[in-house]
Design an enzyme around this catalytic site. Sequence first.
Site, short mmCIF file in Angstrom:
data_model
loop_
_atom_site.label_atom_id
_atom_site.label_comp_id
_atom_site.label_asym_id
_atom_site.label_seq_id
_atom_site.Cartn_x
_atom_site.Cartn_y
_atom_site.Cartn_z
CE LYS A 13 -3.86 -1.80 2.79
NZ LYS A 13 -4.99 -1.59 1.87
NE ARG B 74 -11.27 -9.52 -1.68
CZ ARG B 74 -11.61 -8.55 -2.51
NH1 ARG B 74 -12.05 -8.84 -3.73
NH2 ARG B 74 -11.56 -7.28 -2.14
N1 BES Z 1 -8.03 -3.72 4.63
C1 BES Z 1 -8.28 -3.24 3.32
C2 BES Z 1 -9.61 -2.48 3.19
C3 BES Z 1 -9.75 -1.22 3.99
C4 BES Z 1 -9.54 0.01 3.39
C5 BES Z 1 -10.14 -1.23 5.32
C6 BES Z 1 -9.70 1.18 4.12
C7 BES Z 1 -10.31 -0.08 6.04
C8 BES Z 1 -10.08 1.14 5.44
C9 BES Z 1 -8.32 -4.40 2.34
O1 BES Z 1 -7.58 -5.51 2.66
C10 BES Z 1 -7.81 -3.89 1.05
O2 BES Z 1 -6.66 -3.56 1.02
N2 BES Z 1 -8.65 -3.81 0.05
C11 BES Z 1 -8.29 -3.31 -1.22
C12 BES Z 1 -8.85 -4.25 -2.23
C13 BES Z 1 -8.28 -4.05 -3.61
C14 BES Z 1 -6.84 -4.50 -3.66
C15 BES Z 1 -9.11 -4.84 -4.57
C16 BES Z 1 -8.90 -1.92 -1.37
O3 BES Z 1 -9.98 -1.69 -0.84
O4 BES Z 1 -8.26 -1.05 -1.94
ZN ZN Z 2 -5.53 -5.40 1.99
#
Ligand code: BES
Ligand code: ZN
Length: 488
Positions: free
Chosen positions: A268, A342
Site C-alpha cells: 500500500k 477475503r
Molecule cells: N483492509 C483493506 C480495506 C480497507 C480500506 C479497510 C480502508 C479499512 C479502510 C483491504 O484488505 C484492502 O486492502 N482492500 C483493497 C482491495 C483491492 C486490492 C481490490 C482496497 O480496498 O483497496
Molecule cells: Zn488489503
Amino acid sequence: MEFQVIGKDINSLQGEALVVGVYQEQVLSPVAARIDEKMSSLLKDFLKDIHFKAEVGECVFMPGHKEVKFKNIIMVGLGEKEKLSLDTVRQAAAAGLKKAKELRHKEVCFELLGEETLGDETAKALAEGVELGDYQFDKYKKKEDEVKIEKVKILGEEKLKNWLELGQKLAEAANFTRNIVNEPGNVIKPADLAEIAQKLAEKYGLECTVYDEERLKAEKMHGILAVGQGSAHPPRFIHLVYKPQNPSKRVVFIGKGITFDSGGLDIKPEQYMKTMKCDKAGACAVLGIMKAVAELKLDVEVHGLIPTAENMPGGNAFRPDDIIVYKNGKGVEIANTDAEGRLILADALIYGSALKPDIMIDMATLTGACMVALGRFTTGIFTPQEELAAKIKALGEKTGEKFWQLPLDDDLKEELKSTFADIKNVGSRYGGAITAALFLKEFVGEEVKNWVHLDIAGPAFLEKPWKYYAEGATGVPVRTMVELLREK
Ligand code: BES
Ligand code: ZN
Ligand code: ZN
C-alpha cells in the site's frame, strides 16, 4: 462507572453537576422551571446572551446557586423536539458527561428529558452514551491528575436500573472491542489475539480452540496460511463457543483478523497503510460479541470464528499469480495480495458452514470501495436474505450504528473469472465491495440458510471524532449484533 437511580424530585437533590437537556424550541422557557423557580430568569438571560442554539450535543454550563444545591448546571442541546431519537440521547449524554469531566466533577446527575421519555430504551441509550462517550484510548499517555467520573445518577423510577445496566453492558462490550482494535500491530500479532480470546474464554467459561500453523495445514486452511506466510509472526485460527442449556438457535460470527495490512507484495502507498492496525476490527467485534453474550447469558448458541494473520511482504510472502486450493476444492488465483481479507475469510466460511448454523454473519474491514459507496460511517450489508438485511438495518436505526444494503449482483461475478483457476481474488475497480462479497459467497455452504456479510471498513475506525466516538475504533457493529441475538 456506577449508575444510580434516584427519585424524581429534583428539588430534593444535591450534588456536584446537574445535566439538563434543552430543546431548540424551548431555549427560552427552560429547564430552569424544572430545577428551581428563582433560577429561571437567570438561566433564560444567560442562554439568550450566549445565543444558545440547543443543537444536538451543544453544551454550556452555569455555576449553581445555593438553593439549587449543585455546583454547576450543565445544559446540553437536544435539537428539535420532533426529531428526538435514541441517538440524540446518546449524544447529549456523552456531551454532558464530557463537560462534567472538564469541570473536574467526580459525580454527575442527569435530568435529560424532563417530563418526556422515550420509554425504557431511553435509559439504556443514556448509559450507552455515557460509557461510549467516556471512552478514550490513552494507555500509552502519561496521566497527569486525571479526573474520573465515578458515579452517574439518573432521575427516574427504580425499574430503569435494569435498562441502565443493559446499556452499560452493551457499551462495555463495544469498548472492549475498541481497546483491542486500537492496539498497534507491534503489540497485537495473531498469537496475541488468540491469547486474548483464551483469556476471555477462561473468564466466561467459553470453549476456545486455537489452531496453530501445523493445525492450519492439517485442516487445509490454505487462505490463512498464504496470507500469513510473509510475516515473521505466524497466523492462527480461533474458535470460541458459548453454549447455553437449551439454545433457541445457533449463530456463527466470523471476523477478519488482519493484525496489520501492509498490502503484502502489492504494498500500500503510505497514506493508505496508516491506520491499517484497524484491519482486525471484525475479529475484535467477534470478541466483543462473545463477551456481551456471556455477560447477558443469552439463550443462543454462539460460535465466534477468527482467522488471523499479518499481511506482510517478507521473503516468503505469497505473490500475485499464486494459486491457492481451498478445502472445498475451489482454486483461487491471486490477482492482488492486498485483497487478503477475503482469502482468510474463505477458510472461516467453509469451517462455519460445517457447523450448520441458523445464521452465519461475517464482519470485515474488507474494502475501500465500500467507503467510496457509503461514506465513512455506514456498514455495507450483503446478503441473499432480504428480511435479515431489513432487520439489521432497522436495529441499526435504534443502536445508532448505520447500515445500508448493497446488491449481491450476480452479473458482476464475471469480474472474478480467472484463466488459470476457478476464480481470482479481485475484479476491476467497479463494484469493488460487491465483487468482494461475491467472492465470499463462493465459500458459503449450501446448507447455510442465512448468511450476511458486513463490510465495516468505514465505521469500524474513525480518523476524526464523531458523535459520541473519539478518534479511532468504534466497536461497530457489536451493539447491533447483540441486539439481533436478543431478538426473539
Ligand atoms: N483492509 C483493506 C480495506 C480497507 C480500506 C479497510 C480502508 C479499512 C479502510 C483491504 O484488505 C484492502 O486492502 N482492500 C483493497 C482491495 C483491492 C486490492 C481490490 C482496497 O480496498 O483497496
Ligand atoms: Zn488489503
Ligand atoms: Zn485488509
